[in-house]
Design an enzyme around this catalytic site. Structure first.
Site, short mmCIF file in Angstrom:
data_model
loop_
_atom_site.label_atom_id
_atom_site.label_comp_id
_atom_site.label_asym_id
_atom_site.label_seq_id
_atom_site.Cartn_x
_atom_site.Cartn_y
_atom_site.Cartn_z
N SER A 515 40.43 -11.14 -13.89
CA SER A 515 41.27 -11.06 -15.10
C SER A 515 40.49 -10.50 -16.28
CB SER A 515 41.84 -12.45 -15.46
OG SER A 515 42.58 -12.97 -14.40
N GLU A 694 45.61 -13.23 -13.29
CA GLU A 694 45.58 -14.13 -12.14
C GLU A 694 46.36 -15.42 -12.31
OE1 GLU A 694 41.53 -14.09 -10.04
OE2 GLU A 694 41.10 -13.30 -12.03
#
Lengths: 1101, 182
Positions: A515, A694
């Site tokens: 991320s 995520e």
């Protein structure tokens, strides 16, 4: 914020991605390219005695074959540093599908034929296939390990105060299993490699999230300098973590390109994609929460066993990340965790969205609800009481500046209508909540993980181009970066282009994983844009001039292009202490709360998602539409893990090798997920933004498990929550048992004996000594294809082994599965006479055999029960293609038989049935199973049997008509002889007077039936049923009529309860289920009850 | 060339007869295919799927192969306006006019724009198939009731797997195009 930041804009590449113009790797057809096919291990664990490529090398079109001998001695992948995996098998193979050799040939067919001709001699061994087996006293050791047999690594983490014994608190604990999930990216792993001998440069086009890792691994294995390996920009079709490291195929393609001096392309087929993409690690978790009586969390303790698979990839860092996730959501005073990473001779685990936090969140958030139950507290209140807060250093050393978890929980509570649902929910409904946390780019254990560079080229035509080294796999990162640059420079979005991925032309970035895209590349773009602004300001000297004019003024511009570069280094993060794991590994942390409203069908075990709310703290969203897209997409993937997705293995070989057998959500399986973003601006994020890629996947499994527990009062602790688990748990809870009294049924004694003998050695014997199918990965070529205009013409051509074909949706599939070697096909789909639906004067309906399923979907076309069955089959496209006769005649869909297992049905008597000891919960018989446990998969057969349909068969030597119940002789097997075809199906006139209902239970919308039911009857004016037909599909080898129940119901006013009592008696008397599919009897009985209710509703009773 | 002339030319019965060309050991026949209203003369092997011919012989790579066996919908094309899976269609048997994503995008740019406006795609690999399926769906009328319309849309698009979007954006795109007010 400036420009379009914070506003929705269309993705800058929308026209390419929606018009077919976007070029993904496999869309690049480079002249003179060769195609690569990989030779893979069919064995889970074996010594490779020899590899003989001599014959294959001389086959037509073959240019090169490589084995490990073609690599420098000791070549190993770096990955996490374990260096245990060679680029091609060396000495041993440790999982089914491991790469042994690779062929480059002119065409795909030639490459496949040559790959089949590579002779590998194995010395098979019994490898540890499960966590339990790996720890058994007699199991083989897969690798040489120092931590103990089959223990790759151990990890102990202890954070916070020492644990104190205390009696006034409350503890809850449980054992949770998070099964293996696979990414199933729509674009398979694809590589094109080309060696430029003049420049000494290897060019790669790779579907990847992280070109730099691909470059580094390829260079180090092949002994090239990093600069000699160049990844180029391509469109990438999804990754979800799977493409954040090398896929182990790039090196193979590169080595072949070096050897043949021609471009090579390696595109995995869907089987290979499922079989070799490193999956999410399965976690077996024992977790306990300890709280004081007021609900304050004191401690989290636990022990994890993580299935590493055959090689070390990211197992330890996944485990470590998961452990840290437990220290971020709430504020325990102590955390004690132990984990073991266990070697098994199966597909290795790898990186997957959520990265360990997904698995532990399932256990943690399930237990939070149990804790709330024990304390008699509202689950959301308990979470709010313990939620992490701003500005506090957590036990794990993380220092999140902004934590809006409480806001997320409150918003989720309001959006789902929590209080109302908890107080007044109808039976079977439940609501659940779960929290989650993730980060914005971990300071992973490698250099420069806190750095990202970017460059801007400004042109005299006023356009600018951002260059950055990551890859946009569909997240919208390129658009976000363009928004930043356009905003900072005051340009229109159209004036900004973004170049990514090219390792020669773009500056340093580690790629799209953890991320990290928003934080790292966002800051890098902001920084370089500010640098560009300063440069332009110095050129302008107070004047107001367009960028193009300013570039023209610059004496630093080269060929009309002025370039600036910048490097962003995040100083707020720390590398975690290797001993303690402590450290602020991310600049910001993002939080979420999801709420699920489910309806559980307690009769069939099916969980329906009624409503789903996802609330996220992502800081300030830079492109809200893209952020919502990440949240909703992640949540859908998490819902898949919760309710269906599971990689099933048998003897180490993957059973679920395709979308058909992998129950990921289809559009109709989920509702519109409602996504919300809470107000937050993180001081360290670019323009206040945090990562988002995520987290969406983490809360769904526990939110749904909690909702299911709320609905039925039973908690499912093992994912996915499939109907079998719910039906079984409910039967246990309610004390329901079935007794089959096989000892009183001599006709079942032999089968019972064989099933008894299977685990005692019979299976192993048959498995070891089974007949082998010739190795073949492409079917024999079609030599003749006829499209006759009449049935007579068709029949005359159905000789010499020619086979009839309807829509081809099963026959062509069976050819690719090596289940049909037919080379002469006669298409019946274009015969006009067979494509009619005719209604006779008496009302009898004759359906031509080539009528498509689509045409049968209309209730008025034939009979409503037929329409309901047709609507339930596969997809719109398949229904347009498939014919009714093709549906009736399709081969069985047993996932062992279809997916390459050399089983009894596939290779003959000297082979086992893999379903007896394998996973037979869904698609196998619970009644009348014999040597093969498969069922007739046709839903049409179920419906037509309940309508007393007759089948008209034509052959060269005549015509015959059968009742449909006489059509089937076994699972997907019929009385049809060679040269015979079904010409038509007739519903008798009496069928029109029958009221009917069709019901089906399956894992995803359009899936084959776990069970299907068709019930029809005539109902008189008094409401009594006459001549009922009760037919169950997918329960027995052939459509199964409950004849005793039919007798018992005849002439009576039938209710669901009446039917259930009679049917249960008959099922108990006739069923002979396998070890784990007796639940299907309950589910089928439940479907029958629903069908009765539907019929009674139709006739107004 | 008129459409009927094309149809009669391509509506032929194939037999293995002496004289058929064997190339790369594959039996092939010369065919004229009408794709996106353009006629193409192509050598079609009897094994060749419509997908392979579109991508490799005609060179239209917008149609994707994601599973190659009828499971995912990424290869969806229209044949005479009807949605089919080109990976499970033998090209030699195709007699109708084929429309691929390239043709749909030209004829219905509003679908592409709606996907861009409503988050209907992310990675884009399934998008060609999604948009072709949507084009077929929009030839029919959807129920006026938004919930009923969403039900129909989700059912009809369940043959097109998307792993990125969670379908919300795709469904929103279709409902917006259909005039549904959400």
């Amino acid at each position: 914020m400036t420009g379009t930041l914070g506003r929705h804009v269309r993705p800058i590449d929308w026209q390419q991605r929606t018009s077919g113009a976007a070029r993904y790797t496999a869309d690049l057809f480079i002249a003179e390219s060769l195609t690569v096919r990989v030779v893979r291990s069919p064995h889970a664990y074996a010594a490779v005695r020899s590899i003989d490529t001599a014959k294959a090398a001389t086959m037509p079109g073959v240019h090169a074959i490589i084995t490990i001998a073609d690599f420098p001695p000791g070549a190993r992948y770096i990955h996490e540093g374990a260096r245990d995996r060679p680029p091609l098998a060396e000495g041993m193979v440790r999982y089914v599908g491991q790469e042994i050799a690779a062929v480059a040939a002119e065409t795909a067919e030639q490459a496949a034929a040559a790959a089949d001709a590579v002779v590998v001699s194995y010395d098979r061994k019994r490898g540890p296939l499960t966590i339990a087996a790996a720890q058994g006293a007699w199991s083989a050791a897969l690798h040489k390990r120092t931590n103990g047999k089959n223990i790759s690594k151990s990890l102990h983490r202890s954070w916070g105060e020492p644990l104190q014994g205390s009696s006034d608190g409350v503890s809850v604990d449980g054992r949770f299993v998070f099964s293996r999930q696979t990414h199933a990216s729509m674009e398979p792993n694809s590589i094109i490699a080309q060696w430029d001998a003049e420049q000494g440069c290897l060019h790669l086009w790779v579907s990847t999230q992280a070109p730099i890792f691909v470059r580094d691994e390829v260079a180090q294995i092949l002994g090239l300098a990093k600069e000699q390996v160049v990844c180029h920009e391509v469109f990438v079709g999804g990754g979800f973590g799977s493409k954040s490291r090398i896929s182990e195929h790039e090196v193979i393609a590169a080595a072949l390109a070096l050897k043949v001096k021609r471009p090579v392309r390696l595109v995995l087929d869907r089987n290979e994609e499922f079989e070799t993409t490193k999956s999410r690690h399965a976690f077996h978790m024992e977790l306990a929460l300890h709280a004081d009586a007021s609900g304050h969390m004191r401690a989290i303790t636990g022990r994890f066993q993580v299935d590493n698979g055959a090689y070390d990839h990211s197992g330890m860092s996944v485990t470590s990340a998961g452990m840290k996730g437990l220290g971020l959501i709430y504020r325990p005073r102590s955390i004690r965790l132990d984990a073991q990473l266990i070697d098994t001779a199966t597909l290795p685990g790898g990186q997957f969205r959520g990265y360990g936090t997904t698995q532990v969140t399932f256990a943690l958030e399930s237990l939070m609800d149990e804790l709330a139950g024990r304390l008699e507290r509202d689950p959301i209140d308990l979470r709010l009481q313990n939620a992490n807060r701003d500005g506090e250093e957590t036990l794990i050393g993380a220092r999140p500046r902004t934590v809006r978890l409480a806001d997320c929980l409150i918003a989720a509570r309001d959006a789902i209508g929590w209080d109302k649902l908890r107080n007044t929910r109808p039976a079977g409904h439940g609501v659940g909540i779960a929290s989650g946390v993730h980060l914005s780019g971990s300071y992973a254990e490698r250099d420069d993980a806190n750095r990202s560079d970017a460059a801007i080229d400004m042109l005299t035509n006023g356009k600018v181009r951002l260059r950055f080294g990551g890859a946009d796999t569909g997240t919208g990162q390129r658009t976000m970066l363009a928004q930043i640059v356009a905003g900072e420079l005051g340009l229109a979005l159209d004036d900004v282009d973004v170049m990514t991925m090219d390792t020669a032309l773009t500056p340093f970035d580690l790629g799209a994983w953890s991320s990290r895209g928003t934080h790292y590349s966002g800051h890098a773009a902001r920084l370089v844009a500010k640098t560009a602004t300063k440069k332009l300001e110095s050129l302008a000297q107070g004047r107001v001039l367009p960028i193009g004019d300013l570039v023209a003024l610059s004496n630093e511009a080269v060929d009309g292009m002025l370039t600036v570069e910048a490097s962003f280094v995040e100083t707020a993060v720390q590398r975690p202490d290797p001993k303690t794991g402590l450290g602020n590994v991310s600049a910001s942390y993002n939080f979420a709360a999801h709420a699920a409203h489910v309806k559980v069908d307690t009769r069939t075990g099916k969980v329906e998602l009624i409503d789903y709310v996802a609330v996220h703290d992502v800081g300030t969203p830079l492109n809200p539409a893209a952020v919502h897209g990440q949240i909703v997409g992640g949540a859908a993937m998490g819902i898949g893990a919760a309710l269906g997705e599971d990689l099933v293995f048998e003897q180490g070989k993957l059973v679920t090798t395709g979308y058909t057998y992998y129950a990921l959500p289809r559009a109709a399986d989920i509702p519109s997920i409602r996504s919300f973003i809470v107000n937050c601006a993180d001081p360290l994020g670019p323009y206040g933004a945090k990562g988002v890629g995520e987290l969406g996947i983490n809360p769904p499994p526990p939110a749904i498990a909690n909702a299911v527990a709320d609905a039925i009062g039973v908690r499912i602790r093992e994912l996915p929550i499939t109907p079998d688990k719910i039906v079984t748990a409910l039967a246990r809870k309610e004390g329901r048992n079935r007794h089959f009294n096989i000892w009183r049924r001599p006709d079942r004694w032999w089968i019972a004996f064989v099933r008894w003998a299977y685990p005692l050695g019979l299976f192993r014997l048959l498995h070891a000594w089974r007949t082998h199918q010739p190795s073949r990965s492409v079917p024999p070529e079609i030599e003749e294809l006829a499209a006759p205009a009449s049935l007579d013409e068709a029949l005359s051509s159905l000789d010499r082994g020619a086979v009839p074909m309807g829509g081809g949706t099963d026959l062509l599939l069976r050819r690719s599965q090596m289940l049909s070697t037919a080379t002469r096909l006669v298409s019946l789909a274009g015969i006009a006479d067979l494509s009619q639906i005719a209604i006779a004067e008496d009302g009898a309906v004759t359906i031509g055999s080539a009528v498509s399923l689509s045409r049968l979907c209309a209730p008025s076309a034939t009979h409503p029960a037929v329409a309901a069955a047709a609507q339930s089959i596969a997809s719109h496209q398949i229904r347009n293609m498939a014919t009714i006769a093709g549906n009736l005649l399709q081969a069985n869909r047993c996932w062992f038989y279809r997916n390459g297992f050399e089983c009894y049905q596939r290779v003959g008597a000297k082979a086992p049935c893999y379903a007896i000891l394998g996973d037979h919960r869904f698609y196998h018989a619970a009644i009348d199973g014999h040597r093969c446990q498969a069922v007739t998969p046709s839903d049409m057969a179920t419906a037509l049997t309940a309508l007393d349909a007759t089948i008209h068969i034509r052959g060269r030597h005549g015509t015959r008509t059968l009742p449909i119940r006489a059509l089937y002789t076994g699972p997907g097997q019929t009385v049809l002889q060679d040269g015979e075809v079904i010409a038509a199906i007739t519903l008798p006139a009496a069928a029109r007077t029958r009221v009917g209902a069709f019901r089906k239970l399956n894992l995803w919308h359009g899936d084959f039936a776990i069970g299907s039911v068709a019930i029809t009857c005539r109902i008189d004016e008094a409401g009594c049923w006459h001549d009922p037909r009760i037919v169950c599909g997918a329960l027995a080898p052939v459509p199964w009529r409950a004849v005793e129940t039919e007798k018992a119901l005849a002439g009576r006013k039938v209710t669901a309860a009446l039917l259930r009592a009679a049917l249960d008696e008959e099922l108990n008397a006739k069923a002979h289920p396998l070890a784990r599919n007796a639940w299907k009897l309950d589910a089928l009985a439940g479907l029958c009850e629903q069908a009765v209710e539907e019929i009674n509703e139709k006739v107004g009773r | 060339m008129s459409a009927s002339a094309v149809t009669s030319m391509v509506h032929v019965v194939f037999w293995l007869v002496p004289g058929l060309e064997r190339r790369h050991q594959m039996v092939s026949v010369k065919r004229q295919m009408v794709v996106n209203d353009t006629a193409f003369d192509v050598d079609v092997g009897l094994d060749d799927t419509l997908l392979r011919v579109i991508r490799e012989k005609i060179g239209l790579t917008g149609t994707k192969e994601a599973c190659g066996r009828g499971e995912c919908g990424a290869c969806t094309v229209l044949v005479d306006g009807v949605a089919r899976l080109s990976c499970m269609t033998l090209c030699a048997l195709v007699t109708g006019k084929v429309t691929t994503i390239e043709g749909v995008a030209r004829e219905r740019p509003d679908i592409c724009a709606a996907f861009a406006d409503h988050g209907g795609f992310q990675c884009g690999f399934c998008t060609s198939g999604q948009i072709v399926s949507v084009a077929a769906l929009l030839q029919e009328s959807l129920p006026g009731d938004p919930a009923a319309a969403e039900h129909v849309v989700r059912d009809r698009l369940s043959g097109n797997i998307c792993r990125c979007t969670g379908y919300g954006g795709i469904v929103a795109s279709v409902l917006a195009l259909a005039g549904g007010d959400r």
